[in-house]
Motif scaffolding. Sequence first.
Motif, PDB file in Angstrom:
ATOM      1  N   ALA A 189      63.514  41.008 -34.273  1.00  0.00           N
ATOM      2  CA  ALA A 189      63.535  41.221 -32.903  1.00  0.00           C
ATOM      3  C   ALA A 189      64.648  42.377 -32.764  1.00  0.00           C
ATOM      4  CB  ALA A 189      64.097  40.171 -32.282  1.00  0.00           C
ATOM      5  N   ALA A 190      65.889  42.230 -33.463  1.00  0.00           N
ATOM      6  CA  ALA A 190      66.853  43.079 -33.291  1.00  0.00           C
ATOM      7  C   ALA A 190      66.488  44.648 -33.838  1.00  0.00           C
ATOM      8  CB  ALA A 190      68.271  42.661 -33.764  1.00  0.00           C
ATOM      9  N   ASN A 191      65.831  44.689 -34.913  1.00  0.00           N
ATOM     10  CA  ASN A 191      65.367  45.947 -35.248  1.00  0.00           C
ATOM     11  C   ASN A 191      64.318  46.691 -34.254  1.00  0.00           C
ATOM     12  OD1 ASN A 191      67.066  46.092 -37.450  1.00  0.00           O
ATOM     13  ND2 ASN A 191      65.454  45.418 -38.693  1.00  0.00           N
ATOM     14  N   GLU A 192      63.477  45.817 -33.775  1.00  0.00           N
ATOM     15  CA  GLU A 192      62.430  46.286 -32.713  1.00  0.00           C
ATOM     16  C   GLU A 192      62.967  46.740 -31.666  1.00  0.00           C
ATOM     17  OE1 GLU A 192      59.052  44.482 -30.295  1.00  0.00           O
ATOM     18  OE2 GLU A 192      58.972  43.814 -32.396  1.00  0.00           O
ATOM     19  N   ARG A 193      64.161  46.006 -30.909  1.00  0.00           N
ATOM     20  CA  ARG A 193      64.751  46.624 -30.044  1.00  0.00           C
ATOM     21  C   ARG A 193      65.549  47.933 -30.323  1.00  0.00           C
ATOM     22  NH1 ARG A 193      65.244  46.712 -24.696  1.00  0.00           N
ATOM     23  NH2 ARG A 193      67.404  46.324 -23.763  1.00  0.00           N
ATOM     24  N   ALA A 194      66.153  47.962 -31.219  1.00  0.00           N
ATOM     25  CA  ALA A 194      66.881  48.955 -31.597  1.00  0.00           C
ATOM     26  C   ALA A 194      66.270  50.120 -31.983  1.00  0.00           C
ATOM     27  CB  ALA A 194      67.859  48.959 -32.715  1.00  0.00           C
ATOM     28  N   PHE A 195      65.257  50.178 -32.864  1.00  0.00           N
ATOM     29  CA  PHE A 195      64.446  51.302 -33.109  1.00  0.00           C
ATOM     30  C   PHE A 195      62.891  51.543 -32.593  1.00  0.00           C
ATOM     31  CE2 PHE A 195      67.111  49.968 -36.877  1.00  0.00           C
ATOM     32  CZ  PHE A 195      68.065  50.984 -36.687  1.00  0.00           C
ATOM     33  N   GLY A 196      62.784  50.467 -31.810  1.00  0.00           N
ATOM     34  CA  GLY A 196      61.277  50.275 -31.190  1.00  0.00           C
ATOM     35  C   GLY A 196      60.233  49.798 -32.018  1.00  0.00           C
ATOM     36  N   LYS A 197      59.080  49.252 -31.347  1.00  0.00           N
ATOM     37  CA  LYS A 197      58.031  48.673 -32.104  1.00  0.00           C
ATOM     38  C   LYS A 197      57.321  49.809 -33.047  1.00  0.00           C
ATOM     39  CE  LYS A 197      54.490  45.455 -31.709  1.00  0.00           C
ATOM     40  NZ  LYS A 197      53.902  44.460 -30.870  1.00  0.00           N
ATOM     41  N   LYS A 198      56.873  49.731 -34.375  1.00  0.00           N
ATOM     42  CA  LYS A 198      56.210  50.464 -34.952  1.00  0.00           C
ATOM     43  C   LYS A 198      54.809  50.055 -34.795  1.00  0.00           C
ATOM     44  CE  LYS A 198      59.667  52.581 -36.479  1.00  0.00           C
ATOM     45  NZ  LYS A 198      59.975  53.858 -35.833  1.00  0.00           N
ATOM     46  N   VAL A 199      53.727  50.946 -34.182  1.00  0.00           N
ATOM     47  CA  VAL A 199      52.409  50.536 -34.204  1.00  0.00           C
ATOM     48  C   VAL A 199      51.623  51.068 -35.046  1.00  0.00           C
ATOM     49  CG1 VAL A 199      50.501  50.890 -32.527  1.00  0.00           C
ATOM     50  CG2 VAL A 199      52.907  50.861 -31.640  1.00  0.00           C
ATOM     51  N   GLY A 200      50.673  50.224 -35.780  1.00  0.00           N
ATOM     52  CA  GLY A 200      49.841  50.629 -36.789  1.00  0.00           C
ATOM     53  C   GLY A 200      50.409  50.279 -38.116  1.00  0.00           C
ATOM     54  N   ARG A 201      51.294  49.618 -38.279  1.00  0.00           N
ATOM     55  CA  ARG A 201      51.825  49.224 -39.541  1.00  0.00           C
ATOM     56  C   ARG A 201      51.007  47.930 -39.896  1.00  0.00           C
ATOM     57  NH1 ARG A 201      55.889  53.051 -41.801  1.00  0.00           N
ATOM     58  NH2 ARG A 201      56.397  54.196 -39.954  1.00  0.00           N
ATOM     59  N   SER A 202      50.888  47.970 -41.220  1.00  0.00           N
ATOM     60  CA  SER A 202      49.999  46.766 -41.718  1.00  0.00           C
ATOM     61  C   SER A 202      50.574  45.538 -41.838  1.00  0.00           C
ATOM     62  CB  SER A 202      49.241  47.162 -43.076  1.00  0.00           C
ATOM     63  OG  SER A 202      50.172  47.450 -43.867  1.00  0.00           O
ATOM     64  N   SER A 203      51.696  45.460 -42.662  1.00  0.00           N
ATOM     65  CA  SER A 203      51.964  44.254 -42.936  1.00  0.00           C
ATOM     66  C   SER A 203      53.518  43.706 -42.305  1.00  0.00           C
ATOM     67  CB  SER A 203      52.446  43.969 -44.324  1.00  0.00           C
ATOM     68  OG  SER A 203      53.085  44.731 -44.959  1.00  0.00           O
ATOM     69  N   GLY A 204      54.380  45.021 -42.154  1.00  0.00           N
ATOM     70  CA  GLY A 204      55.778  44.797 -41.641  1.00  0.00           C
ATOM     71  C   GLY A 204      56.873  44.258 -42.998  1.00  0.00           C
ATOM     72  N   LEU A 205      56.375  44.375 -43.899  1.00  0.00           N
ATOM     73  CA  LEU A 205      57.006  44.084 -45.317  1.00  0.00           C
ATOM     74  C   LEU A 205      57.434  45.262 -46.087  1.00  0.00           C
ATOM     75  CD1 LEU A 205      55.035  40.968 -46.329  1.00  0.00           C
ATOM     76  CD2 LEU A 205      56.987  40.924 -44.930  1.00  0.00           C
ATOM     77  N   ASP A 222      58.610  48.582 -47.503  1.00  0.00           N
ATOM     78  CA  ASP A 222      58.970  50.069 -47.024  1.00  0.00           C
ATOM     79  C   ASP A 222      58.560  50.095 -45.434  1.00  0.00           C
ATOM     80  OD1 ASP A 222      58.552  51.917 -50.007  1.00  0.00           O
ATOM     81  OD2 ASP A 222      60.380  50.725 -49.160  1.00  0.00           O
ATOM     82  N   ASP A 223      57.567  49.333 -44.764  1.00  0.00           N
ATOM     83  CA  ASP A 223      57.296  49.575 -43.678  1.00  0.00           C
ATOM     84  C   ASP A 223      57.930  48.879 -42.648  1.00  0.00           C
ATOM     85  OD1 ASP A 223      53.562  49.031 -44.275  1.00  0.00           O
ATOM     86  OD2 ASP A 223      54.846  50.756 -44.597  1.00  0.00           O
ATOM     87  N   SER A 224      58.809  47.963 -43.174  1.00  0.00           N
ATOM     88  CA  SER A 224      59.704  47.330 -42.307  1.00  0.00           C
ATOM     89  C   SER A 224      60.874  48.287 -41.384  1.00  0.00           C
ATOM     90  CB  SER A 224      60.150  46.009 -42.740  1.00  0.00           C
ATOM     91  OG  SER A 224      61.067  46.393 -43.849  1.00  0.00           O
ATOM     92  N   PHE A 225      61.163  49.208 -42.238  1.00  0.00           N
ATOM     93  CA  PHE A 225      62.339  49.961 -41.878  1.00  0.00           C
ATOM     94  C   PHE A 225      61.963  51.579 -41.280  1.00  0.00           C
ATOM     95  CE2 PHE A 225      65.526  47.240 -43.386  1.00  0.00           C
ATOM     96  CZ  PHE A 225      64.955  46.719 -44.742  1.00  0.00           C
ATOM     97  N   PRO A 226      62.456  51.718 -40.197  1.00  0.00           N
ATOM     98  CA  PRO A 226      62.123  53.084 -39.671  1.00  0.00           C
ATOM     99  C   PRO A 226      62.465  54.108 -40.583  1.00  0.00           C
ATOM    100  CG  PRO A 226      64.202  52.271 -38.419  1.00  0.00           C
ATOM    101  CD  PRO A 226      63.644  51.176 -39.337  1.00  0.00           C
ATOM    102  N   ARG A 227      61.604  55.186 -40.244  1.00  0.00           N
ATOM    103  CA  ARG A 227      61.930  56.485 -41.073  1.00  0.00           C
ATOM    104  C   ARG A 227      62.739  57.567 -40.327  1.00  0.00           C
ATOM    105  NH1 ARG A 227      57.136  55.804 -45.223  1.00  0.00           N
ATOM    106  NH2 ARG A 227      56.984  53.681 -44.710  1.00  0.00           N
TER     107      ARG A 227
END
Length: 110
Positions: free
Chosen positions: A87-103, A105-110
């Motif tokens: 939740a904190a990362n989503e608030r800080a970096f925004g929700k990543k749409v289209g990511r499959s698992s969230g686990l 490398d996909d869990s960190f913004p690029r």
Amino acid sequence: QVCFETAAMRFYVWAAGCAFGTQELQHMIQAACWGAANDRKHGKDEGEAHVNWARMTDHEDNLKEAIADDNVVRHLSRMASNAAWGAANERAFGKKVGRSSGLGDDSFPR
């Protein structure tokens, strides 16, 4: 298997048979949320984040007294911490749409 483990954890919380365990679980989750939010907003060296993480640990220890299974408490603690960071990362970096698992490398913004 995940659904079974979640149901088992809920049963253990219920089986504690007292409001104390439920309150400790709620307070542990709230402390994790505040810890992650303060850590993300102000940095890991900010004092309030340390206080929140310490509170989470205290409530985790109290929950271990209410629920006689340390494995369940450890899983609940990890779920609370991971959800709080999500939740904190989503608030800080925004929700990543289209990511499959969230686990991974996909869990960190690029």
